[in-house]
Motif scaffolding. Structure first.
Motif, PDB file in Angstrom:
ATOM      1  N   CYS A 119      30.773 -22.307 -19.777  1.00 15.99           N
ATOM      2  CA  CYS A 119      31.423 -21.872 -18.541  1.00 15.99           C
ATOM      3  C   CYS A 119      30.928 -22.697 -17.356  1.00 15.99           C
ATOM      4  CB  CYS A 119      31.159 -20.389 -18.290  1.00 15.99           C
ATOM      5  SG  CYS A 119      31.897 -19.283 -19.520  1.00 15.99           S
ATOM      6  N   ALA A 120      29.654 -23.054 -17.382  1.00 17.87           N
ATOM      7  CA  ALA A 120      29.110 -23.887 -16.309  1.00 17.87           C
ATOM      8  C   ALA A 120      29.782 -25.256 -16.298  1.00 17.87           C
ATOM      9  CB  ALA A 120      27.603 -24.034 -16.476  1.00 17.87           C
ATOM     10  N   GLU A 121      30.031 -25.813 -17.482  1.00 14.82           N
ATOM     11  CA  GLU A 121      30.720 -27.093 -17.564  1.00 14.82           C
ATOM     12  C   GLU A 121      32.175 -26.951 -17.119  1.00 14.82           C
ATOM     13  OE1 GLU A 121      29.508 -30.174 -18.261  1.00 14.82           O
ATOM     14  OE2 GLU A 121      27.580 -29.120 -18.092  1.00 14.82           O
ATOM     15  N   ALA A 122      32.804 -25.867 -17.538  1.00 16.03           N
ATOM     16  CA  ALA A 122      34.193 -25.625 -17.136  1.00 16.03           C
ATOM     17  C   ALA A 122      34.283 -25.467 -15.622  1.00 16.03           C
ATOM     18  CB  ALA A 122      34.730 -24.386 -17.836  1.00 16.03           C
ATOM     19  N   HIS A 123      33.275 -24.847 -15.032  1.00 19.56           N
ATOM     20  CA  HIS A 123      33.245 -24.642 -13.585  1.00 19.56           C
ATOM     21  C   HIS A 123      33.354 -25.972 -12.838  1.00 19.56           C
ATOM     22  CE1 HIS A 123      31.790 -23.629  -9.598  1.00 19.56           C
ATOM     23  NE2 HIS A 123      30.720 -24.371  -9.779  1.00 19.56           N
ATOM     24  N   LYS A 124      32.665 -26.988 -13.319  1.00 22.40           N
ATOM     25  CA  LYS A 124      32.704 -28.305 -12.679  1.00 22.40           C
ATOM     26  C   LYS A 124      34.126 -28.880 -12.736  1.00 22.40           C
ATOM     27  CE  LYS A 124      27.927 -29.288 -14.087  1.00 22.40           C
ATOM     28  NZ  LYS A 124      27.062 -30.140 -14.937  1.00 22.40           N
ATOM     29  N   THR A 125      34.750 -28.755 -13.900  1.00 19.74           N
ATOM     30  CA  THR A 125      36.111 -29.274 -14.056  1.00 19.74           C
ATOM     31  C   THR A 125      37.095 -28.527 -13.167  1.00 19.74           C
ATOM     32  OG1 THR A 125      35.632 -29.903 -16.349  1.00 19.74           O
ATOM     33  CG2 THR A 125      37.955 -29.710 -15.721  1.00 19.74           C
ATOM     34  N   LEU A 126      36.956 -27.203 -13.106  1.00 19.26           N
ATOM     35  CA  LEU A 126      37.864 -26.401 -12.292  1.00 19.26           C
ATOM     36  C   LEU A 126      37.722 -26.737 -10.810  1.00 19.26           C
ATOM     37  CD1 LEU A 126      37.536 -22.943 -14.069  1.00 19.26           C
ATOM     38  CD2 LEU A 126      39.508 -24.465 -14.101  1.00 19.26           C
ATOM     39  N   LYS A 127      36.501 -26.981 -10.363  1.00 18.97           N
ATOM     40  CA  LYS A 127      36.283 -27.375  -8.965  1.00 18.97           C
ATOM     41  C   LYS A 127      37.045 -28.662  -8.653  1.00 18.97           C
ATOM     42  CE  LYS A 127      33.186 -26.245  -6.338  1.00 18.97           C
ATOM     43  NZ  LYS A 127      33.147 -25.457  -5.071  1.00 18.97           N
ATOM     44  N   GLN A 128      36.998 -29.604  -9.592  1.00 19.65           N
ATOM     45  CA  GLN A 128      37.700 -30.866  -9.401  1.00 19.65           C
ATOM     46  C   GLN A 128      39.215 -30.660  -9.363  1.00 19.65           C
ATOM     47  OE1 GLN A 128      36.264 -33.222 -12.659  1.00 19.65           O
ATOM     48  NE2 GLN A 128      34.214 -33.469 -11.795  1.00 19.65           N
ATOM     49  N   LEU A 129      39.707 -29.794 -10.247  1.00 23.51           N
ATOM     50  CA  LEU A 129      41.151 -29.535 -10.289  1.00 23.51           C
ATOM     51  C   LEU A 129      41.632 -28.842  -9.012  1.00 23.51           C
ATOM     52  CD1 LEU A 129      41.658 -28.370 -13.996  1.00 23.51           C
ATOM     53  CD2 LEU A 129      42.264 -30.576 -12.972  1.00 23.51           C
ATOM     54  N   LEU A 130      40.841 -27.901  -8.522  1.00 22.27           N
ATOM     55  CA  LEU A 130      41.214 -27.201  -7.295  1.00 22.27           C
ATOM     56  C   LEU A 130      41.231 -28.152  -6.099  1.00 22.27           C
ATOM     57  CD1 LEU A 130      39.196 -23.905  -7.841  1.00 22.27           C
ATOM     58  CD2 LEU A 130      41.684 -24.078  -7.623  1.00 22.27           C
ATOM     59  N   ALA A 131      40.308 -29.121  -6.117  1.00 23.50           N
ATOM     60  CA  ALA A 131      40.280 -30.109  -5.038  1.00 23.50           C
ATOM     61  C   ALA A 131      41.446 -31.080  -5.157  1.00 23.50           C
ATOM     62  CB  ALA A 131      38.956 -30.867  -5.062  1.00 23.50           C
ATOM     63  N   LYS A 132      41.832 -31.415  -6.380  1.00 23.56           N
ATOM     64  CA  LYS A 132      42.908 -32.384  -6.599  1.00 23.56           C
ATOM     65  C   LYS A 132      44.291 -31.780  -6.395  1.00 23.56           C
ATOM     66  CE  LYS A 132      44.371 -35.870  -9.967  1.00 23.56           C
ATOM     67  NZ  LYS A 132      44.077 -36.495 -11.293  1.00 23.56           N
ATOM     68  N   TYR A 133      44.420 -30.482  -6.743  1.00 30.17           N
ATOM     69  CA  TYR A 133      45.716 -29.799  -6.632  1.00 30.17           C
ATOM     70  C   TYR A 133      45.580 -28.546  -5.760  1.00 30.17           C
ATOM     71  CZ  TYR A 133      46.726 -32.719 -10.729  1.00 30.17           C
ATOM     72  OH  TYR A 133      46.883 -33.774 -11.600  1.00 30.17           O
ATOM     73  N   PRO A 134      45.204 -28.707  -4.503  1.00 27.14           N
ATOM     74  CA  PRO A 134      44.932 -27.537  -3.650  1.00 27.14           C
ATOM     75  C   PRO A 134      46.130 -26.630  -3.406  1.00 27.14           C
ATOM     76  CG  PRO A 134      45.067 -29.527  -2.326  1.00 27.14           C
ATOM     77  CD  PRO A 134      45.071 -29.966  -3.748  1.00 27.14           C
ATOM     78  N   ASP A 135      47.329 -27.189  -3.502  1.00 32.52           N
ATOM     79  CA  ASP A 135      48.530 -26.403  -3.217  1.00 32.52           C
ATOM     80  C   ASP A 135      49.289 -25.987  -4.478  1.00 32.52           C
ATOM     81  OD1 ASP A 135      48.065 -26.732  -0.462  1.00 32.52           O
ATOM     82  OD2 ASP A 135      49.058 -28.695  -0.508  1.00 32.52           O
ATOM     83  N   LYS A 136      48.697 -26.247  -5.641  1.00 36.19           N
ATOM     84  CA  LYS A 136      49.437 -26.030  -6.876  1.00 36.19           C
ATOM     85  C   LYS A 136      48.951 -24.859  -7.717  1.00 36.19           C
ATOM     86  CE  LYS A 136      51.972 -29.954  -8.653  1.00 36.19           C
ATOM     87  NZ  LYS A 136      52.157 -30.801  -9.854  1.00 36.19           N
ATOM     88  N   ILE A 137      47.730 -24.424  -7.516  1.00 32.44           N
ATOM     89  CA  ILE A 137      47.143 -23.493  -8.466  1.00 32.44           C
ATOM     90  C   ILE A 137      46.390 -22.360  -7.783  1.00 32.44           C
ATOM     91  CG2 ILE A 137      45.098 -24.956  -8.666  1.00 32.44           C
ATOM     92  CD1 ILE A 137      44.809 -24.044 -11.556  1.00 32.44           C
ATOM     93  N   LYS A 138      46.514 -21.181  -8.375  1.00 33.08           N
ATOM     94  CA  LYS A 138      45.705 -20.038  -7.970  1.00 33.08           C
ATOM     95  C   LYS A 138      44.814 -19.672  -9.157  1.00 33.08           C
ATOM     96  CE  LYS A 138      47.347 -16.438  -5.763  1.00 33.08           C
ATOM     97  NZ  LYS A 138      48.085 -15.181  -5.465  1.00 33.08           N
ATOM     98  N   LEU A 139      43.506 -19.689  -8.947  1.00 30.22           N
ATOM     99  CA  LEU A 139      42.548 -19.364 -10.000  1.00 30.22           C
ATOM    100  C   LEU A 139      42.094 -17.921  -9.846  1.00 30.22           C
ATOM    101  CD1 LEU A 139      40.627 -20.159 -12.350  1.00 30.22           C
ATOM    102  CD2 LEU A 139      39.003 -20.934 -10.587  1.00 30.22           C
ATOM    103  N   VAL A 140      42.147 -17.179 -10.943  1.00 33.14           N
ATOM    104  CA  VAL A 140      41.734 -15.772 -10.967  1.00 33.14           C
ATOM    105  C   VAL A 140      40.513 -15.650 -11.867  1.00 33.14           C
ATOM    106  CG1 VAL A 140      42.431 -13.402 -11.468  1.00 33.14           C
ATOM    107  CG2 VAL A 140      44.143 -15.093 -10.720  1.00 33.14           C
ATOM    108  N   TYR A 141      39.460 -15.024 -11.354  1.00 35.99           N
ATOM    109  CA  TYR A 141      38.227 -14.880 -12.131  1.00 35.99           C
ATOM    110  C   TYR A 141      38.134 -13.491 -12.742  1.00 35.99           C
ATOM    111  CZ  TYR A 141      33.314 -15.238 -13.488  1.00 35.99           C
ATOM    112  OH  TYR A 141      32.134 -15.275 -14.215  1.00 35.99           O
ATOM    113  N   LYS A 142      37.939 -13.446 -14.067  1.00 36.93           N
ATOM    114  CA  LYS A 142      37.697 -12.199 -14.779  1.00 36.93           C
ATOM    115  C   LYS A 142      36.336 -12.280 -15.477  1.00 36.93           C
ATOM    116  CE  LYS A 142      41.882 -10.274 -14.242  1.00 36.93           C
ATOM    117  NZ  LYS A 142      42.122  -8.969 -13.563  1.00 36.93           N
TER     118      LYS A 142
END
Length: 255
Positions: A119-142
């Protein structure tokens, strides 16, 4: 006794559509007189086992049929979840923390564990994706703390939930993953201080966080989530369980 075994052999034909092991146990119990309920007659046990040895295909077919039934039920549950996520995402999001575009047609639901290294590794990737596609995605944490192998997963989740009550979930979330090897009560309090949280409220909210976290866990169990991180994505054209490496391709190809 002969009558019982004649009936037993006939019943084997029906076991192909039933959970065989449980049925066989019941048959043994029902065949005994009440006064012998606490012990199994050795001769009867051997005879029943002999019948099973002569018809092993019945057990195999029965188990396979049961597994297929369970998989069908799971598929139905997941399809219902995916449909809700696509047509009425707020019913799935509920009060869970979200980040990214508030108006995005792409919703990514993540089941995660703060002590899970993957999950820690995935967190890094998700941060990059959110920065690259700021207007395209909504991330929900469960939350899905794997408490059997991660003793700090639940305490970390309660701390993050308490931070969420003060509007600082994602800052707290990032700090937990950045300091994953130091997860402890000392760290939870230090992060709260660094984020200028109301410490009295923070400590109080941690004590009432479990029901909300348990709700996430129950959803994960309903979906048969086997590990973390686990992702489900919904776009205008698709809605499915997805692997992390596939997420960017989906984002890049969705208008």
């Amino acid at each position: 006794m002969a009558t019982f075994f004649s009936w037993f052999r006939q019943l084997l034909q029906y076991l192909r559509t039933l959970p065989a092991i449980g049925i066989l146990c019941l048959l043994i119990a029902w065949s005994l007189p009440a006064q012998a309920a606490t012990r199994i007659d050795a001769q009867l046990e051997q005879q029943v086992l002999q019948i099973i040895r002569e018809h092993p295909e019945v057990i195999i077919e029965s188990v396979q049929a049961y597994q297929q039934q369970q998989q069908q039920k799971l598929n139905q549950v997941r399809q219902g979840f995916l449909q809700d996520l696509k047509t009425n995402p707020q019913t799935i999001i509920g009060e869970s923390p979200t980040t990214g575009s508030t108006n995005s047609k792409i919703v990514l639901v993540e089941f995660s564990d703060f002590e899970c290294p993957y999950c820690a590794e995935a967190h890094k990737t998700l941060k990059q994706l959110l920065a690259k596609y700021p207007d395209k995605i909504k991330l929900v944490y469960k939350n899905l703390p794997l408490t059997s192998i991660h003793p700090q997963a639940l305490p970390a989740a309660t701390a993050a939930w308490a931070a969420h009550q003060q509007g600082k979930f994602w800052e707290y979330h990032d700090a937990l993953f950045a300091n994953q090897k130091q997860l402890s009560e000392t760290l939870y309090l230090d992060i709260a201080k660094n984020l200028n949280l109301d410490l009295v409220k923070f400590k109080r909210d941690r004590t009432i966080a479990t029901p909300a976290i348990q709700k996430d866990i129950q959803l994960a169990e309903k979906l048969a989530v086997a590990g973390t991180p686990f992702f489900v994505i919904s776009t205008p054209t698709i809605s499915r369980v997805v692997q992390l490496p596939d997420i960017e391709n989906i984002l890049a190809n969705t208008k």
